[in-house]
Design an enzyme around this catalytic site. Structure first.
Site, PDB file in Angstrom:
ATOM      1  CE  LYS A 135     -12.573   4.960  -5.651  1.00  0.00           C
ATOM      2  NZ  LYS A 135     -12.818   6.381  -5.944  1.00  0.00           N
ATOM      3  CE  LYS A 153      -8.949   5.625  -4.119  1.00  0.00           C
ATOM      4  NZ  LYS A 153      -9.710   6.738  -4.612  1.00  0.00           N
TER       5      LYS A 153
HETATM    6  C1  PBG Z   1     -13.779   9.627  -5.229  1.00  0.00           C
HETATM    7  C2  PBG Z   1     -12.419   9.335  -4.727  1.00  0.00           C
HETATM    8  C3  PBG Z   1     -12.173   8.756  -3.487  1.00  0.00           C
HETATM    9  C4  PBG Z   1     -10.796   8.707  -3.337  1.00  0.00           C
HETATM   10  C5  PBG Z   1     -10.228   9.259  -4.495  1.00  0.00           C
HETATM   11  N1  PBG Z   1     -11.262   9.618  -5.354  1.00  0.00           N
HETATM   12  C6  PBG Z   1     -13.085   8.331  -2.409  1.00  0.00           C
HETATM   13  C7  PBG Z   1     -14.238   7.511  -2.712  1.00  0.00           C
HETATM   14  O1  PBG Z   1     -14.292   6.779  -3.702  1.00  0.00           O
HETATM   15  O2  PBG Z   1     -15.171   7.595  -1.930  1.00  0.00           O
HETATM   16  C8  PBG Z   1     -10.122   8.183  -2.135  1.00  0.00           C
HETATM   17  C9  PBG Z   1      -8.717   8.546  -1.928  1.00  0.00           C
HETATM   18  C10 PBG Z   1      -8.205   8.259  -0.570  1.00  0.00           C
HETATM   19  O3  PBG Z   1      -8.871   7.670   0.296  1.00  0.00           O
HETATM   20  O4  PBG Z   1      -7.048   8.633  -0.344  1.00  0.00           O
HETATM   21  N2  PBG Z   1     -14.071   9.494  -6.533  1.00  0.00           N
END
Ligand code: PBG
Length: 336
Positions: A208, A261
């Protein structure tokens, strides 16, 4: 005007003519290498408190925050369309947030209530719950913070374990740690097993990245960090080998599915991860990727339907077995 000469006497003498396989739609379907199906889709959905609430997210047109009663109706429809799985994200009111995210493991919390209700009404749908503190903390970070603003790893993992257990207790099929703390997959796996939840799976947000593509999601949850950024825990966008290291660790620690991601700007990573593992690979087509397509379509600048299908197909081609996408319902309708 001279007639166009279509006789073969002037043609190049080619043994290979790749265009032969593209001549008709039937031929193209016969040799198509990747096909997007409804089985590939996981639908992320937002939950709010209250009743009778369906509130559109400004930066994600066509996406709504639902109260649990309306969420159930929407999930019944989604399931009817053949979508197998949903991922839940709660929008918590500010007075329930604190520094340590205690609401995240409240047995009567919003996610916990929603999961119980879904399992009673649409038991077959696979329910995936997010494990991270950002919806629940006043500072909007995914972990606990010390007085200097550092995000603390091991104390955060302890809270994540409580959160995952309470989600499993509510009936979640999969927990999905999206926090990027070190060692959380292993700690969650051990705790789930110790409590008898051996069949609750882990969808690990393994690679991520610290991405600007999450902007609209943070609007949706009102969870943007109040200070700093997430770069000490989420990955540097410039790194690829590190993604393989993260994936390897999550597999060793017990992940059932690994995820990359965001997706669109990271197709190379999806491809490399797919080659590195035999586990199913998921890709998260995130909020900013969704918003860009919606915005351009609203301006009349692109053919929305074709761009959506092309984008998601590119993720499959890169190696994604599963795609978390806010387009899931629309795509399921297109594929009917
Ligand atoms: C937070 C989380 C995020 C997303 C999913 N879980 C945002 C972040 O890490 O700030 C983002 C999903 C998206 O942008 O569609 N744990």
């Amino acid at each position: 005007m001279l007639p166009v000469n279509s006789t073969t006497d002037k043609s190049l003498n080619l043994l290979q003519r790749p265009r032969r396989l593209r001549r008709t739609a039937s031929l193209r379907r016969m040799v198509r290498e990747n096909t997007l199906t409804v089985n590939d889709l996981i639908y992320p959905m937002f939950i709010i408190e209250g009743e009778g609430q369906k509130v559109e997210i400004t930066s994600m047109p066509g996406c709504y925050r639902y109260s649990v009663d309306l969420l159930l109706k929407e999930i019944a429809e989604v399931s009817e369309l053949g979508i197998n799985a949903i991922a839940l994200f709660p929008v918590i009111s500010n007075h329930k947030k604190d520094d340590t995210g205690t609401e995240s493991y409240n047995p009567e919390g919003l996610v916990q209530q929603a999961v119980k209700a879904i399992k009673q009404t649409v038991p077959d749908i696979v329910v995936i719950t997010d494990v991270a503190l950002d919806p629940f903390t006043t500072h909007g970070h995914d972990g606990l913070v010390d007085e200097k603003g550092n995000i603390l790893n091991d104390p955060t993992v302890e809270v994540l374990v409580k959160m995952a257990l309470s989600q499993a207790e509510s009936g979640a099929d999969f927990v999905a740690p999206s926090d990027m703390m070190d060692g959380r997959v292993g700690a969650i796996r051990q705790a789930l097993d110790a409590e008898g939840y051996i069949n609750v799976g882990i969808l690990a947000y393994s690679a991520k990245y610290a991405s600007a593509y999450y902007g609209p999601f943070r609007d949706a949850l009102d969870s943007a960090p109040t200070f700093g950024d997430k770069k000490t825990y989420q990955m540097d966008v410039a790194n690829a080998k590190e993604a393989l290291k993260e994936v390897e660790l999550d597999i060793v620690e017990g992940a059932d599915i690994v995820m990359v991601k965001p997706a669109l700007a990271y197709l190379d990573i999806i491809c490399q991860v797919k080659e590195a593992t035999n586990l199913p690979v998921a890709a998260y087509n995130v909020s900013g990727e969704y918003a860009m397509i919606k915005a351009a379509a609203q301006m009349g600048w692109i053919d929305e339907k074709q761009v959506i299908l092309e984008t998601l197909t590119s993720m499959k081609r890169a190696g994604a077995d599963l795609i978390l996408t806010y387009f899931a319902k629309e795509v399921a309708l297109m594929l009917l």
